[in-house]
Design a protein around this motif. Structure first.
Motif, short mmCIF file in Angstrom:
data_model
loop_
_atom_site.label_atom_id
_atom_site.label_comp_id
_atom_site.label_asym_id
_atom_site.label_seq_id
_atom_site.Cartn_x
_atom_site.Cartn_y
_atom_site.Cartn_z
N GLY A 15 0.81 -1.22 0.00
CA GLY A 15 0.00 0.00 0.00
C GLY A 15 0.84 1.27 0.00
O GLY A 15 0.63 2.15 0.83
N TYR A 16 1.78 1.38 -0.94
CA TYR A 16 2.65 2.56 -0.97
C TYR A 16 2.00 3.77 -1.64
O TYR A 16 2.60 4.85 -1.69
N GLY A 17 0.78 3.63 -2.18
CA GLY A 17 0.09 4.77 -2.77
C GLY A 17 0.84 5.34 -3.95
O GLY A 17 1.27 4.61 -4.84
N SER A 18 1.01 6.64 -3.95
CA SER A 18 1.71 7.31 -5.04
C SER A 18 3.21 7.44 -4.79
O SER A 18 3.89 8.19 -5.48
N SER A 21 -2.41 -1.86 -5.25
CA SER A 21 -3.39 -2.56 -6.08
C SER A 21 -3.79 -1.75 -7.31
O SER A 21 -4.42 -2.29 -8.22
N LEU A 22 -3.42 -0.47 -7.35
CA LEU A 22 -3.88 0.43 -8.41
C LEU A 22 -2.77 0.73 -9.40
O LEU A 22 -1.69 1.20 -9.02
N ALA A 23 -3.05 0.51 -10.69
CA ALA A 23 -2.05 0.75 -11.72
C ALA A 23 -1.69 2.23 -11.82
O ALA A 23 -0.52 2.57 -12.04
N ALA A 58 2.38 6.60 -11.08
CA ALA A 58 2.76 7.86 -10.42
C ALA A 58 3.96 7.66 -9.51
O ALA A 58 4.87 8.51 -9.45
N ALA A 59 3.98 6.54 -8.79
CA ALA A 59 5.09 6.28 -7.86
C ALA A 59 6.41 6.06 -8.59
O ALA A 59 7.46 6.56 -8.18
N ARG A 86 5.79 -2.42 -7.48
CA ARG A 86 4.95 -3.31 -8.26
C ARG A 86 3.47 -2.99 -8.07
O ARG A 86 3.08 -2.33 -7.09
N GLN A 87 2.67 -3.48 -9.00
CA GLN A 87 1.22 -3.36 -8.91
C GLN A 87 0.63 -4.76 -8.84
O GLN A 87 0.99 -5.64 -9.63
#
Length: 313
Positions: free
Chosen positions: A93-96, A117-119, A124-125, A142-143
């Motif tokens: 869950g590293y977000g952006s 979980s979000l591409a 963005a990250a 990773r996603q």
């Protein structure tokens, strides 16, 4: 030729259009800037320098900004894990990518593997990490689904597993706890924040919470008491004597709700539909946290546990 044709056309149309044009001009407000300063606010909003997205830890210092509070919550999780330089870190869950950058700056891991979980967040990250010059040999973003992805990683390959303000989404969290234990080296640590049921609730509150969790895509089985959570950690293999569960609700929810209220009062009129959705979300948080008055339905906990030193995979 085109200019001549335009002049002829204007001459033919002007007598017909002039009355309508005059009526439109006369109906236009004499004061074109309005009674508020919305236009000025819009012209002076800078692009945010960060993309934090968690509830934040608000009591560490006075007059905390949202990015400061969000960074502090991430920092508290890392400290709960006993993170130090040279460790192998897995973050879910590293977000952006803001937490990735903080961990690199303040804790200097030997290696870092992150999942979202979000591409769109992964894109963005990665962009942000490249712009900041993060070493791609040590950091991998990773996603994928955390529960499924962690189950595929080699046993004993990390010294710490972190999850900031996201574990209640996992399907299921008990599977995540088991996978986190498996991929940790002996004496490795797990640290995360999570939402727990601090006490028994009347049936109508449970019904509303169940509906809320369903709409948010969170398995209802993830929401348990602190005693049950502790038992789940023990069942996953963590050392019972190392488990710590700290209720930090008072450090999190009142500050977050006050921030949203203040931002809405000062800038809500110009922030658009996305902001309105956040305002409604904050109202829901006020209800289940008790920050707006009433009974607290959920607690925000900082949780840590260690793998036994003599446990070999």
């Amino acid at each position: 030729m085109l200019a001549y044709a335009a002049c002829v056309l204007a001459g033919l149309l002007l007598p017909t259009l002039a009355p309508a044009l005059l009526r439109a001009v006369s109906a236009f407000p004499r004061e074109i800037y309005g009674d508020d300063d919305a236009d000025a606010l819009l012209l002076n909003i800078d692009e945010p320098r960060s993309r934090w997205f968690n509830m934040g830890y608000w009591t560490a210092r006075p007059r905390t900004t949202f990015p400061e509070a969000a960074a502090e919550l991430c920092r508290r999780v890392a400290l709960a894990a006993g993170l130090s330089s040279g460790q192998r870190v897995c973050e879910v869950g590293y977000g952006s990518g803001e937490s990735t950058l903080l961990l690199e700056r303040e804790f200097a891991p030997a290696s870092y593997l992150g999942y979202t979980s979000l591409a769109r967040e992964q894109r963005a990250a990665v962009l942000r990490a490249n712009r900041e010059g993060i070493d791609q040999d040590r950091f991998e973003l990773r996603q994928g689904d955390a529960v499924q992805e962690l189950a595929q990683l080699p046993p004993g390959s990390f010294d710490a597993v972190l999850a900031v303000d996201c574990a209640y989404h996992f399907n299921t969290r008990t599977s995540f706890l088991s996978s986190a234990h498996r991929i940790l080296a002996p004496s490795g640590s797990l640290a995360l924040t999570d939402l727990l049921l601090p006490h028994s609730l009347p049936w109508h509150d449970l019904v509303l919470l169940r509906l809320l969790f369903y709409l948010a895509g969170c398995p209802f089985s993830n929401f348990v008491s602190p005693a049950t959570y502790r038992a789940q950690l023990v069942a996953a293999g963590f050392d019972a004597s190392s488990i710590e569960l700290h209720d930090i609700s008072a450090d999190v929810w009142p500050g977050f709700c006050a921030f949203v209220q203040g931002r809405d009062k000062s800038m809500g009129a110009v922030l658009g539909k996305g902001w309105r959705a956040l305002v409604w979300y904050a109202k829901v948080v006020e209800w289940y946290s008790g920050a707006g008055g009433g009974t607290q339905k959920l607690g925000f906990y900082l949780i840590s546990a260690r793998k036994k030193a003599d446990k070999a995979e």
